[in-house]
Scaffold this motif. Structure first.
Motif, PDB file in Angstrom:
ATOM      1  N   TYR A  56       0.808  -1.223   0.000  1.00 36.94           N
ATOM      2  CA  TYR A  56       0.000   0.000   0.000  1.00 36.94           C
ATOM      3  C   TYR A  56       0.847   1.282   0.000  1.00 36.94           C
ATOM      4  CZ  TYR A  56      -4.603  -2.148   0.679  1.00 36.94           C
ATOM      5  OH  TYR A  56      -5.760  -2.838   0.506  1.00 36.94           O
ATOM      6  N   LYS A  57       2.035   1.221  -0.543  1.00 42.00           N
ATOM      7  CA  LYS A  57       2.901   2.397  -0.520  1.00 42.00           C
ATOM      8  C   LYS A  57       2.476   3.389  -1.592  1.00 42.00           C
ATOM      9  CE  LYS A  57       7.705   3.800  -0.093  1.00 42.00           C
ATOM     10  NZ  LYS A  57       9.114   3.353   0.002  1.00 42.00           N
ATOM     11  N   LEU A  58       2.607   4.694  -1.281  1.00 39.66           N
ATOM     12  CA  LEU A  58       2.277   5.748  -2.221  1.00 39.66           C
ATOM     13  C   LEU A  58       3.511   6.161  -3.017  1.00 39.66           C
ATOM     14  CD1 LEU A  58       0.032   8.066  -0.032  1.00 39.66           C
ATOM     15  CD2 LEU A  58      -0.687   6.309  -1.646  1.00 39.66           C
ATOM     16  N   HIS A  59       3.285   6.548  -4.280  1.00 43.90           N
ATOM     17  CA  HIS A  59       4.375   6.996  -5.140  1.00 43.90           C
ATOM     18  C   HIS A  59       3.918   8.242  -5.889  1.00 43.90           C
ATOM     19  CE1 HIS A  59       6.586   3.178  -4.604  1.00 43.90           C
ATOM     20  NE2 HIS A  59       5.369   2.642  -4.587  1.00 43.90           N
ATOM     21  N   LEU A  60       4.694   9.314  -5.783  1.00 50.47           N
ATOM     22  CA  LEU A  60       4.407  10.545  -6.495  1.00 50.47           C
ATOM     23  C   LEU A  60       5.235  10.575  -7.772  1.00 50.47           C
ATOM     24  CD1 LEU A  60       3.945  14.085  -5.074  1.00 50.47           C
ATOM     25  CD2 LEU A  60       5.500  13.739  -6.977  1.00 50.47           C
ATOM     26  N   SER A  61       4.590  10.804  -8.910  1.00 49.34           N
ATOM     27  CA  SER A  61       5.279  10.835 -10.202  1.00 49.34           C
ATOM     28  C   SER A  61       4.854  12.064 -10.984  1.00 49.34           C
ATOM     29  CB  SER A  61       4.950   9.578 -11.025  1.00 49.34           C
ATOM     30  OG  SER A  61       5.289   8.399 -10.320  1.00 49.34           O
ATOM     31  N   TYR A  62       5.801  12.638 -11.691  1.00 50.74           N
ATOM     32  CA  TYR A  62       5.483  13.754 -12.574  1.00 50.74           C
ATOM     33  C   TYR A  62       5.156  13.226 -13.969  1.00 50.74           C
ATOM     34  CZ  TYR A  62       7.303  16.729  -8.881  1.00 50.74           C
ATOM     35  OH  TYR A  62       7.484  17.356  -7.687  1.00 50.74           O
ATOM     36  N   ASN A  63       4.329  13.957 -14.675  1.00 49.18           N
ATOM     37  CA  ASN A  63       3.833  13.512 -15.976  1.00 49.18           C
ATOM     38  C   ASN A  63       4.908  13.584 -17.060  1.00 49.18           C
ATOM     39  OD1 ASN A  63       1.285  13.067 -14.898  1.00 49.18           O
ATOM     40  ND2 ASN A  63       0.550  15.116 -15.419  1.00 49.18           N
ATOM     41  N   SER A  64       4.776  12.699 -18.046  1.00 50.69           N
ATOM     42  CA  SER A  64       5.677  12.692 -19.194  1.00 50.69           C
ATOM     43  C   SER A  64       5.159  13.639 -20.265  1.00 50.69           C
ATOM     44  CB  SER A  64       5.779  11.279 -19.778  1.00 50.69           C
ATOM     45  OG  SER A  64       6.239  10.361 -18.807  1.00 50.69           O
ATOM     46  N   CYS A  65       6.065  14.100 -21.122  1.00 53.98           N
ATOM     47  CA  CYS A  65       5.646  14.986 -22.210  1.00 53.98           C
ATOM     48  C   CYS A  65       5.044  14.194 -23.371  1.00 53.98           C
ATOM     49  CB  CYS A  65       6.831  15.800 -22.709  1.00 53.98           C
ATOM     50  SG  CYS A  65       8.135  14.839 -23.518  1.00 53.98           S
ATOM     51  N   ARG A  66       5.383  12.891 -23.468  1.00 52.29           N
ATOM     52  CA  ARG A  66       4.891  11.990 -24.511  1.00 52.29           C
ATOM     53  C   ARG A  66       5.262  12.447 -25.925  1.00 52.29           C
ATOM     54  NH1 ARG A  66      -1.140  10.049 -22.424  1.00 52.29           N
ATOM     55  NH2 ARG A  66      -0.478   9.385 -20.338  1.00 52.29           N
ATOM     56  N   ASN A  67       6.276  13.263 -26.019  1.00 55.25           N
ATOM     57  CA  ASN A  67       6.721  13.718 -27.333  1.00 55.25           C
ATOM     58  C   ASN A  67       7.576  12.647 -27.990  1.00 55.25           C
ATOM     59  OD1 ASN A  67       8.589  15.247 -29.303  1.00 55.25           O
ATOM     60  ND2 ASN A  67       7.093  16.811 -28.733  1.00 55.25           N
ATOM     61  N   ARG A  68       7.409  12.436 -29.289  1.00 57.60           N
ATOM     62  CA  ARG A  68       8.119  11.352 -29.969  1.00 57.60           C
ATOM     63  C   ARG A  68       9.613  11.617 -30.112  1.00 57.60           C
ATOM     64  NH1 ARG A  68       6.239  11.804 -36.303  1.00 57.60           N
ATOM     65  NH2 ARG A  68       6.331  14.063 -36.511  1.00 57.60           N
ATOM     66  N   HIS A  69      10.059  12.841 -29.790  1.00 60.21           N
ATOM     67  CA  HIS A  69      11.486  13.145 -29.848  1.00 60.21           C
ATOM     68  C   HIS A  69      12.141  13.067 -28.470  1.00 60.21           C
ATOM     69  CE1 HIS A  69       9.639  15.277 -33.326  1.00 60.21           C
ATOM     70  NE2 HIS A  69      10.678  14.775 -33.945  1.00 60.21           N
ATOM     71  N   CYS A  70      11.385  12.700 -27.460  1.00 58.22           N
ATOM     72  CA  CYS A  70      11.894  12.700 -26.088  1.00 58.22           C
ATOM     73  C   CYS A  70      12.615  11.391 -25.762  1.00 58.22           C
ATOM     74  CB  CYS A  70      10.752  12.915 -25.112  1.00 58.22           C
ATOM     75  SG  CYS A  70      11.286  12.935 -23.376  1.00 58.22           S
ATOM     76  N   PRO A  71      13.833  11.449 -25.221  1.00 59.51           N
ATOM     77  CA  PRO A  71      14.564  10.226 -24.869  1.00 59.51           C
ATOM     78  C   PRO A  71      13.910   9.413 -23.756  1.00 59.51           C
ATOM     79  CG  PRO A  71      16.038  12.131 -24.949  1.00 59.51           C
ATOM     80  CD  PRO A  71      14.639  12.660 -24.990  1.00 59.51           C
ATOM     81  N   LYS A  72      13.036  10.047 -22.954  1.00 55.26           N
ATOM     82  CA  LYS A  72      12.468   9.361 -21.793  1.00 55.26           C
ATOM     83  C   LYS A  72      11.073   8.786 -22.034  1.00 55.26           C
ATOM     84  CE  LYS A  72      13.221  13.027 -19.196  1.00 55.26           C
ATOM     85  NZ  LYS A  72      13.361  13.968 -18.052  1.00 55.26           N
ATOM     86  N   CYS A  73      10.505   8.967 -23.223  1.00 57.76           N
ATOM     87  CA  CYS A  73       9.112   8.599 -23.444  1.00 57.76           C
ATOM     88  C   CYS A  73       8.904   7.516 -24.492  1.00 57.76           C
ATOM     89  CB  CYS A  73       8.310   9.836 -23.846  1.00 57.76           C
ATOM     90  SG  CYS A  73       8.164  11.077 -22.566  1.00 57.76           S
TER      91      CYS A  73
END
Length: 377
Positions: A56-73
């Motif tokens: 039941y642990k909580l996790h805070l996450s920031y949203n992704s840009c979802r851009n097709r040029h983004c290395p993280k998405c």
């Protein structure tokens, strides 16, 4: 894979006031700002809760840009693409074909990217289709999946198409026919290269006419154009895995960046002319951003395209029938995607229980979540 210490976003963030100085248009500027804000408080976020009763642990996450040029998405999109393509596979030979444009077209690619890249797609498919229709080589209707890349290892402009081409086609009687090479090669690459150059230049003349001098068109015939074609070594599933690396790949991954010191970016490059020898290249922030911007595609441009018997229409009608006749290749069992697994217990799944805008979690968020969970946190 562990998180990289340095990211493209870090370079963009420390130059956020000057990004427009290194871009050719406002669309590139908007894209760079989206990448800069990816997975930061600027895009808002969400709070997830593990559904495992023992966690039941909580996790805070920031949203992704979802851009097709983004290395993280791109990771999840790549896996989804691979699985979708594997569902269309036939038990036949597949080939990896690469069509490369010469450096003489780089300047035109900067100013007329849609024209050049659309013509590259059209010409490449026309060659595969027409060579396949020729009874000398096959005499059947073929298919192709093409993926556009515009970069080299040093982020220079290097437009080329990576293609998946089945080693056969459909005859006029509706039957499957393998290429005459018995799966050893697709078509003669020297002949493909000659036709590729002639058709592409003819297409440019039609589109551009006299807006370009005669010397420009003549320069395109000074050197041979490159068409690479090789049969995959381990069967159709491996070629999809191999090209899966290309589908949602961007100009440079964060893991290639080694340091960001003194206003410079140092990143790893491979020299394929020397057997993949690795070295470290250093660029100023301004030059790094300028080169990265070269590979931001025009708004709405489609960089993955399906043709012939691999197009959407035939995948719904013809491919299932061919799979019954030819069979489907045996595929390795897929490991389920773990992007929504709880990072703490590794067992439960994350469930989003609250979202918040760019300013951060709303006031009273803890009370809202406790009410949602019906327990204190």
């Amino acid at each position: 894979m562990c998180c990289p210490d340095h990211e493209v976003a870090h370079v963009l963030e420390r130059n956020r006031e000057h990004l427009a100085n290194h871009c050719a248009n406002s669309w590139q500027v908007r894209t760079l700002h989206a990448l800069r804000k990816c997975r930061t408080a600027a895009l808002g976020g969400h709070i997830d809760c593990c559904n495992n009763p023992a966690c039941y642990k909580l996790h805070l996450s920031y949203n992704s840009c979802r851009n097709r040029h983004c290395p993280k998405c791109q990771g999840h999109k790549k896996e989804a693409w691979i699985q979708a393509r594997e569902a269309d596979l036939l038990k036949v030979s597949y080939f990896h074909v690469v069509f490369t444009l010469p450096c003489e077209l780089n300047r035109l690619s900067l100013y007329e990217p849609k024209l050049v890249y659309n013509l590259l797609f059209t010409t490449a498919w026309g060659i595969v289709k027409d060579f396949g229709a020729n009874p000398k080589f096959l005499g059947g209707r073929m298919g192709m999946v093409a993926i556009l890349h515009t970069w080299g290892q040093n982020l220079s402009l290097h437009p080329h198409l990576h293609c998946i081409v089945p080693g056969g086609g459909i005859t006029k009687t509706g039957k499957w026919k393998n290429t005459k090479s018995k799966g050893k090669y697709l078509f003669p690459v020297k002949a493909m290269s000659i036709v590729f150059r002639a058709r592409f230049v003819a297409g440019l003349r039609k589109e551009l006419g006299k807006s370009q001098p005669a010397s420009f068109y003549e320069s395109l015939f000074k050197n041979q154009w490159v068409v690479y074609c090789k049969r995959p070594f381990f069967g159709p599933s491996q070629v999809v895995e191999y090209l899966g690396r290309y589908t949602h790949k961007i100009a440079i991954s964060n893991h290639r960046i080694k340091s960001l010191e003194s206003g410079n970016v140092r990143f790893m490059v491979k020299d394929y002319r020397q057997g993949g020898k690795k070295s470290v290249l250093a660029l100023s922030d301004a030059e790094f951003i300028r080169r990265f911007s070269l590979h931001i595609l025009p708004k709405g441009f489609t960089r993955i395209r399906h043709y012939g018997i691999l197009s959407s229409y035939y995948k719904r009608t013809l491919i299932p029938e061919l799979q019954k006749d030819l069979g489907r290749p045996e595929l390795a069992e897929k490991v389920p995607l773990k992007h929504r697994k709880c990072p703490s217990c590794k067992k439960g799944n994350l469930v989003t229980i609250a979202t918040f805008p760019a300013r951060g979690p709303p006031n009273g968020w803890r009370e809202q979540i406790e009410k949602h969970l019906n327990r204190p946190i």
